[in-house]
Design an enzyme around this catalytic site. Structure first.
Site, PDB file in Angstrom:
ATOM      1  CG  HIS A  67      -0.340   0.037   2.534  1.00 29.09           C
ATOM      2  ND1 HIS A  67       0.327  -1.047   3.074  1.00 29.09           N
ATOM      3  CD2 HIS A  67      -0.264   1.022   3.471  1.00 29.09           C
ATOM      4  CE1 HIS A  67       0.780  -0.734   4.276  1.00 29.09           C
ATOM      5  NE2 HIS A  67       0.440   0.519   4.540  1.00 29.09           N
ATOM      6  CG  ASP A  71       4.815   2.594   7.431  1.00 21.97           C
ATOM      7  OD1 ASP A  71       3.995   2.978   6.577  1.00 21.97           O
ATOM      8  OD2 ASP A  71       4.501   1.858   8.390  1.00 21.97           O
ATOM      9  CG  HIS A  72       4.042  -0.510   4.443  1.00 19.13           C
ATOM     10  ND1 HIS A  72       4.055  -1.855   4.748  1.00 19.13           N
ATOM     11  CD2 HIS A  72       3.591   0.120   5.561  1.00 19.13           C
ATOM     12  CE1 HIS A  72       3.619  -2.032   5.990  1.00 19.13           C
ATOM     13  NE2 HIS A  72       3.336  -0.845   6.506  1.00 19.13           N
ATOM     14  CG  ASP A 177       0.389  -1.682   7.708  1.00 19.15           C
ATOM     15  OD1 ASP A 177       1.122  -2.564   8.186  1.00 19.15           O
ATOM     16  OD2 ASP A 177       0.703  -0.479   7.664  1.00 19.15           O
ATOM     17  CD  GLU A 202      -0.880  -4.680  10.818  1.00 18.08           C
ATOM     18  OE1 GLU A 202      -0.315  -4.219  11.828  1.00 18.08           O
ATOM     19  OE2 GLU A 202      -1.894  -4.184  10.316  1.00 18.08           O
TER      20      GLU A 202
END
Length: 744
Positions: A67, A71-72, A177, A202
């Site tokens: 996504h 942070d991804h 996530d 996660e």
């Protein structure tokens, strides 16, 4: 075969998610994020783990982004344009559309405002996104001839997906996530029961069970209303897309109901328009209610929410402001916080998780919800190395996070039914707690490695089969004759395990042996009730090895508890293990280090791990016979032992024992000691149950050795065989194939 998993980021941490998974000879990078709390080289994953000389394209077969949160995906332009990766990149279409906007927004803050130089450029972001291949939900993508991937809906934010990756018969699910609870604009995560070898999930809220969402919404609106009624300003730090749409729908509706239109609500300039555009483009990714009402009314056309201009930060009077980013680490939200924090009339509501190192995290760990008095105490908060401010405003953390809580994580594990679980994207202590819960309640191996630590998972497969009991008995005899040149019934019982030691150096390594378990095991209390103080025999796995050839072959650890046995065999809890016999085969094709291993053959597997060089046949028997009294049992045991000493009279005596058992119709639940001939006579009375092969592929028929473990069971409704395959002995493969083909 094995699967290797090593987190380069988000291992016992939240931030810079990046997990390298090796399936067969394929290397997959799941996510490529940055750490929002770091301002140096540590903000990006350490890619030197992949290749010391920078040959990333040769090593990594593909990159998958789950996504658009930074942070991804925040390190992706760095990895492609500055590190040189030029292979395929996969993400959903909404993620591809939104990623470059957030990346450019962050680049401007980092480079143009903070003056950092070692960072990707605007052109690098564009070049990076040209390499992206968009995927649709439930679409199987062939990366190459061996590797395929498939995306599943993850909730969380618009376009978020979980990914299923498969190479041959080995598979991994990486969740990114996700949210198992639907909200006002997105649905809940969902995945098929794909039974992956490894589920990587996660664990942001690994130990949290959220309270009622409706209650949190009431609390959120109540706090805002109380603040603005007193003339205060409310700052709500959010990310541009996702949680903020949820909160905007909520507060816009409340403002309308309460006639609060005179108090302005603002959204960071430009983001509201962009969000509206993308939700129109990707309406199919929203929940059913949004889809149904979209034709008549766009729920993202907010009546009371207006674009925010920078000069309004000093405007007098009450107002509500949604500002980015959500962790107060930079940008408009941090600048506004500096201005509003010293005023005790104001309030900051942090609706989500903030990683360590951000201002948001500092506020949550030092001041959140402790300042609920009418006159909150002030605190000093360090913004950066040069700036510290006095915070007098109220600080509240009301979790509207779109991450799964502990209940949701367990729900996804049950839904996907994995063989192993690896936890990432969470705090170490909380992951450790959840790991123990998963192991204890679900009986699944669970790991939570730190960054740079490799987890290696053995992926030997099982094939559940229902098979005729009569046929099974014949095939066992055929097998013993084919591979040992001797018939099973001609072997003698071993009444003392020490005999096995004495024969270690003889030429009996490929012989099939009967072992009388009754005389070779200690006793344990199995399935003990308070009213039943009688001891029952336990069955053990015994192994001889070159390292351990002492006379004490049976140790406490060898015993399997009743509950574990029933769990393994999938039996009702009322089932009581009884005493029986085992048969051993020592295989010539085993390695030298395992040449003296005692292979057990019998009625059902016991809880002991198999090595990767073995095939396991697991089955349980429906005997349905009546137990004798204790005295009769002793007589039967003596008769059976005498029968074993006199092979010529075996069948007759056992048939008599069988008839005695059938004629004795009492309710005594004492255990019965049975020899192998008696059990096989019982089997012959049973009708075939047919065959049901759940999964059978030609690639499985290359086994090295056959290992059958046993436990005698009293009441089992059917027989289940599980065969674990490996790759070598073609004769044995042909033999097993012929067994399967002969079953009707």
């Amino acid at each position: 075969m094995t699967i290797k998993v090593v987190p380069l980021g988000a291992g016992q941490d939240v931030g810079r998610s990046c997990v390298i998974v090796t399936i067969g000879n394929k290397n997959i990078m799941f996510d490529c994020g940055m750490h929002m709390g770091m301002n140096d080289a540590r903000r990006f994953p350490d890619f030197s783990y992949i290749s010391k000389n920078g040959q990333f394209t040769k090593v990594i077969d593909c990159v998958i982004i789950t996504h658009f949160h930074l942070d991804h995906c925040g390190a992706l332009p760095f990895f492609t344009e500055m590190c040189g990766y030029d292979g395929p990149i996969y993400m959903t279409l909404p993620t591809k559309a939104i990623c470059p906007i957030l990346l450019e927004d962050y680049r401007k803050i980092t480079v143009e405002k903070k003056g950092e130089t070692n960072f990707f450029t605007a052109q690098m972001i564009k070049d990076c996104m040209k390499k992206v291949i968009p995927v649709n939900l439930h679409q199987t993508i062939k990366v190459d001839e061996e590797l395929s991937i498939k995306a599943y809906y993850a909730g969380h934010v618009l376009g978020a997906a979980m990914f299923y990756a498969k190479v041959g018969d080995e598979s991994v699910v990486y969740t990114g996530d996700y949210n198992m609870t639907p909200d006002r604009h997105l649905g809940s995560a969902w995945i098929d029961q794909v039974k992956p070898d490894v589920l990587i999930t996660e664990t942001t809220y690994a130990t949290t069970i959220r309270d009622s969402k409706r209650g949190r919404e009431r609390d959120f609106l109540k706090r805002i209303h109380e603040c603005v009624e007193k003339g205060g300003k409310v700052l709500i730090p959010v990310f541009a897309l996702g949680r903020v749409q949820e909160l905007c729908i909520l507060i816009d509706s409340y403002w309308e109901q309460m006639n609060l239109g005179h108090i302005p609500i603002y959204f960071s300039a430009g983001l509201a328009e962009k969000a509206n555009l993308y939700y129109k483009l990707f309406i199919n990714w929203t929940n059913q209610k949004i889809k149904q009402t979209f034709v008549k009314r766009n729920m993202f056309d907010f009546k009371h929410i207006k674009p925010f201009q920078s000069h309004l930060v000093d405007a007098p009077g009450a107002m509500v402001l949604f500002a980015t980013p959500g962790m107060l680490h930079a940008g408009a939200s941090l600048e506004v916080f500096k201005k509003w924090a010293p005023n005790e009339l104001n309030m900051t509501i942090i609706p989500g998780y903030c990683v360590v190192g951000t201002v948001g995290n500092k506020l949550l760990t030092t001041g959140s919800d402790q300042q609920q008095q009418s006159k909150p105490q002030s605190q000093m908060v360090e913004i950066d190395k040069k700036t510290t401010i006095e915070v007098k405003c109220k600080i509240h953390n009301l979790s509207f996070s779109a991450h799964a809580d502990a209940k949701g994580i367990l729900q996804l594990i049950k839904m996907s039914n994995p063989r192993n679980v690896i936890l990432v994207h969470g705090e170490k202590e909380k992951m450790g707690f959840l790991s123990q819960k998963i192991i204890k309640e679900m009986g699944v191996n669970c790991y939570y490695p730190a960054n740079g630590v490799t987890i290696i998972i053995d992926t030997m497969k099982s094939i559940p089969i229902d098979i005729s009991l009569n046929l099974l008995k014949r095939q066992i005899l055929d097998y013993s004759y084919q591979y040992n040149n001797n018939n099973l019934n001609n072997f003698n019982n071993f009444n003392n395990l020490n005999n096995l030691n004495n024969n270690n150096n003889n030429n009996n390594n490929n012989s099939l042996k009967l072992i009388d378990i009754k005389n070779n095991t200690s006793t344990l209390f199995i399935n003990n009730n308070n009213n039943n103080k009688k001891k029952q025999q336990s069955v053990v796995v015994v192994e001889e090895s070159e390292e351990n050839q002492d006379n004490n072959l049976i140790e406490e650890e060898s015993f399997i508890s009743s509950n574990n046995l029933l769990k393994k065999a999938r039996l009702p809890i009322s089932t009581i293990p009884i005493q029986g016999l085992m048969v051993s085969k020592q295989d010539q094709s085993s390695s030298s280090s395992n040449s003296n291993q005692l292979k057990l053959l019998g009625m059902n597997e016991v809880s002991k791990e198999l090595s990767i060089k073995e095939i396991e046949m697991q089955y349980s028997l429906n005997l349905n016979f009546n137990n004798n009294t204790s005295d009769d049992n002793n007589n039967n045991n003596n008769n059976n032992n005498n029968n074993n000493n006199n092979n010529n009279n075996n069948n007759n005596n056992n048939n008599n024992n069988n008839n005695n058992n059938n004629n004795n119709n009492n309710n005594n639940n004492d255990n019965i000691s049975l020899n192998f001939e008696f059990l096989t006579n019982e089997l012959q009375r049973l009708l075939p149950i047919g065959i049901n092969i759940e999964r059978l592929e030609d690639s499985f028929f290359k086994p090295i050795s056959l290992k059958i473990k046993s436990v005698s069971i009293q009441h089992i409704s059917n027989m289940n065989i599980v065969v674990k395959w490996l790759h070598k002995d073609e004769n044995l493969a042909t033999h097993i194939i012929s067994i399967l083909k002969s079953i009707n």
